[in-house]
Design an enzyme around this catalytic site. Structure first.
Site, PDB file in Angstrom:
ATOM      1  N   CYS A   1      41.310  36.454  42.120  1.00 27.00           N
ATOM      2  CA  CYS A   1      42.368  36.710  43.101  1.00 27.00           C
ATOM      3  C   CYS A   1      41.994  37.893  43.994  1.00 27.00           C
ATOM      4  O   CYS A   1      40.991  37.849  44.688  1.00 27.00           O
ATOM      5  CB  CYS A   1      43.705  36.901  42.383  1.00 27.00           C
ATOM      6  SG  CYS A   1      45.134  36.729  43.466  1.00 27.00           S
TER       7      CYS A   1
ATOM      8  N   HIS B   1      43.924  31.516  39.661  1.00 23.33           N
ATOM      9  CA  HIS B   1      43.946  32.220  38.374  1.00 23.33           C
ATOM     10  C   HIS B   1      43.545  31.258  37.263  1.00 23.33           C
ATOM     11  O   HIS B   1      44.406  30.538  36.755  1.00 23.33           O
ATOM     12  CB  HIS B   1      45.349  32.770  38.101  1.00 23.33           C
ATOM     13  CG  HIS B   1      45.707  33.927  38.967  1.00 23.33           C
ATOM     14  ND1 HIS B   1      45.443  35.223  38.614  1.00 23.33           N
ATOM     15  CD2 HIS B   1      46.285  33.977  40.187  1.00 23.33           C
ATOM     16  CE1 HIS B   1      45.848  36.034  39.581  1.00 23.33           C
ATOM     17  NE2 HIS B   1      46.358  35.303  40.548  1.00 23.33           N
TER      18      HIS B   1
ATOM     19  N   GLU C   1      43.041  31.896  34.286  1.00 16.63           N
ATOM     20  CA  GLU C   1      43.740  32.283  33.055  1.00 16.63           C
ATOM     21  C   GLU C   1      45.168  31.746  33.007  1.00 16.63           C
ATOM     22  O   GLU C   1      45.815  31.782  31.974  1.00 16.63           O
ATOM     23  CB  GLU C   1      43.735  33.811  32.902  1.00 16.63           C
ATOM     24  CG  GLU C   1      44.718  34.593  33.764  1.00 16.63           C
ATOM     25  CD  GLU C   1      44.275  34.821  35.209  1.00 16.63           C
ATOM     26  OE1 GLU C   1      43.305  34.168  35.652  1.00 16.63           O
ATOM     27  OE2 GLU C   1      44.919  35.643  35.894  1.00 16.63           O
TER      28      GLU C   1
END
Lengths: 251, 199
Positions: free
Chosen positions: B77, B175, B177
Site C-alpha cells: 500500500c 493488501h 494480508e
C-alpha cells in the site's frame, strides 16, 4: 471493476457475540472469532463488530477479542461502539482492527473525526449515522437511535466527509428491523452528494433488497445482521444472485 | 527464516504479522537498521499519510537503508507508493526504487477506492498460482502510474499499476494480508523469493 461489498454485522457484548446466531455447524455461536472465520469462508467481503456494552471493563475484553479476530481472520474488519477518543482508536488499530466506526461521539464532538483522520488516515475512519425520517426530513439520532437531534442527515454527512471520514455507514431507523428493504432514496442521495463510499444498513429481508440497494440506492456496500446470522440468506447464494442481476461481486 | 516488518509509526501492522503467523512464520516488528539488514525478508508496510511517513523514515535513517537492501523487500500500500519516485500526497519525494509516480484519483470516482477489485496482466513469480482477474482488497486514494516495472494492473477510473517489481523489490497496492486465501498465497510466494545474487 471495484465490487459491491456484503458485510455481516456482529453485535458483541463482553467479548461474545449476542443475538441468536443459527449456524448449524458452529461449535460455539457466541465466539466472534469462529463466526468471523465462517463468514470469511462464505465470501463475506468485510465484517463489522459492534460493541454494545462499551463500559470500561468491556473495553479491555473487546480489545482482546479484536486481537483474536485479527490473528485468525484474513478479511478486513471494522470495530464500532462507544469509541470516543484517539487513544481508544489507537489501541483498536494496534490490536489489528482495520477500521473503526464512530457515531454519537462524533455528533457530540465533531473534531474527533478530524483528529482520527489526521492521525490514522481517512481510510480507517467510518462515520456511522443513525437517522429517522420525520415528515419529509431525515434527522440524526444518537445512542443507538434512542435520542433524537435536530441535526439533518445530509448536512451532517457532508460535514463528516469534509472533516475526513473515509466512509459512511447509514442506518435508517425507519427501515431497521422491518425486513422491507433499505432506505434507497436517502442512500442514493448520499451517494450523489458525497464522494466517499456509502454502506447501506437497516431493512435487509431478502435477496432483492440487496439488488435494489446496489442499483437504486447506489450503495457501495450493504450491511445486515439477522438475515445472515439465521441463515435466511446464505452469502454464497446472495452473491450468485447479485451477479446474475449484473451487480459486480467477488465470487 | 527471519522476517522483519519495518515498524516506523502508528497503524495496523499487526494484520501483516498475523498473516505471516498463519503461514507458519514469525515476523518481528523493528525499525533498527541492523536488524533489518540481517533479515531474510523485509516487509515495508503502509502507514497513514505519505509526507509524515517519509519524515519518520528519514528520522530513523531508513530512507537510505531500504534502497540498498539485497534481500526480498515487499512494500504494501503506502509502502509501495513510497518506493516510487514521487507521490502527489503531500508532494513527497519517494525512495526512487520504482521508476514511476503516484497520483491522486480524480473526484469522478469515489475516493478512497475501498474494497475488492481485480488484478490482471500478472507478470511475476509473486503471483505464482494466482489466476488472472483474481480479487484483492484495496484501500487507497493515490495510485502508481504504469511503468516497465508494472507486474499487475487494476482498473479504477483509469488503468494503473497495482503491483510493481524491480529486482528484489516488490510492491503491492492491494493488501495481501487482508485478501483472503489468495492474498495469503502471494505472501507465501514472497517468502519463497531468493535474495538478489551477490556478485
Amino acid at each position: 471493476m471495484l465490487t459491491k461489498r456484503i458485510i455481516p454485522c456482529l453485535d458483541i457484548k463482553n467479548g461474545r457475540t449476542v443475538k441468536g446466531v443459527n449456524f448449524v455447524d458452529l461449535r460455539d455461536a457466541g465466539d466472534p472469532v469462529e463466526l468471523a472465520k465462517q463468514y470469511a469462508d462464505q465470501g463475506a467481503d468485510e465484517l463489522v463488530f459492534l460493541d454494545i456494552t462499551a463500559t470500561l471493563e468491556a473495553r479491555a475484553t473487546t480489545l482482546e477479542m479484536v486481537l483474536h479476530v485479527a490473528e485468525q481472520v484474513n478479511i478486513p474488519f471494522t470495530v464500532g461502539g462507544g469509541i470516543s477518543s484517539v487513544e481508544h482508536v489507537d489501541a483498536l488499530l494496534k490490536n489489528g482492527a482495520d477500521k473503526v466506526s464512530v457515531n454519537s461521539s462524533a455528533v457530540k464532538r465533531p473534531e474527533l473525526v478530524n483528529e482520527l483522520a489526521d492521525k490514522f488516515g481517512s481510510q480507517c475512519v467510518v462515520v456511522a449515522i443513525d437517522a429517522k425520517k420525520i415528515d419529509n426530513d431525515w434527522f440524526v439520532h444518537l445512542a443507538g437511535g434512542t435520542i433524537p437531534t435536530d441535526i439533518k442527515l445530509f448536512e451532517w454527512a457532508k460535514e463528516v466527509e469534509k472533516r475526513g471520514a473515509g466512509e459512511i455507514l447509514f442506518t435508517s431507523m425507519n427501515h431497521d428491523g422491518t425486513k422491507n428493504g433499505f432506505a434507497n432514496e436517502a442512500l442514493a442521495k448520499l451517494s450523489d452528494i458525497l464522494n466517499i463510499p456509502i454502506i447501506a444498513s437497516g431493512g435487509a429481508g431478502n435477496v432483492q433488497h440487496f439488488v435494489d440497494t446496489f442499483k437504486e440506492g447506489k450503495s457501495d456496500a450493504a450491511l445486515a445482521a439477522s438475515v445472515f446470522h439465521f441463515g435466511e440468506i446464505p452469502i454464497p447464494e446472495l452473491k450468485k444472485e447479485l451477479k446474475k442481476q449484473d451487480i459486480v461481486v467477488r465470487l | 527464516m527471519k522476517l522483519v516488518i519495518i515498524n516506523y509509526g502508528a497503524g495496523n501492522i499487526k494484520s501483516i504479522q498475523f498473516a505471516f503467523n498463519r503461514l507458519g512464520y514469525e515476523a518481528i516488528l523493528s525499525n533498527d537498521p541492523e536488524e533489518i539488514k540481517a533479515a531474510d525478508k523485509v516487509i515495508f508496510p503502509g502507514v497513514g499519510e505519505a509526507s509524515s511517513a517519509m519524515k519518520m523514515l528519514k528520522e530513523s535513517g531508513l530512507d537510505t537503508l531500504i534502497p540498498t537492501l539485497k534481500q526480498p523487500v515487499l512494500g504494501i500500500c503506502l509502502g509501495m507508493q513510497l518506493m516510487c519516485l514521487h507521490t502527489e500526497e503531500g508532494d513527497t519525494e519517494g525512495l526512487g526504487i520504482f521508476q514511476t509516480k503516484v497520483k491522486r484519483f480524480s473526484n469522478d470516482v469515489k475516493v478512497p477506492q475501498m474494497g475488492w477489485n481485480i488484478i490482471k496482466e500478472l507478470k511475476s513469480d509473486l503471483f505464482k498460482g494466482i489466476k488472472e482477474n483474481e480479487y484483492m482488497y484495496l484501500v487507497h486514494s493515490y495510485y502508481a502510474e504504469h511503468c516497465n516495472e508494472t507486474i499487475a494492473a487494476t482498473d479504477y477510473e483509469i488503468n494503473y499499476a497495482s503491483a510493481l517489481q524491480h529486482n528484489n523489490f516488490y510492491g503491492t497496492q492491494f493488501h495481501p494480508e487482508k485478501s483472503g486465501n489468495e492474498g495469503a498465497k502471494i505472501l507465501r510466494n514472497f517468502i519463497n523469493m531468493k535474495p538478489l545474487a551477490l556478485s
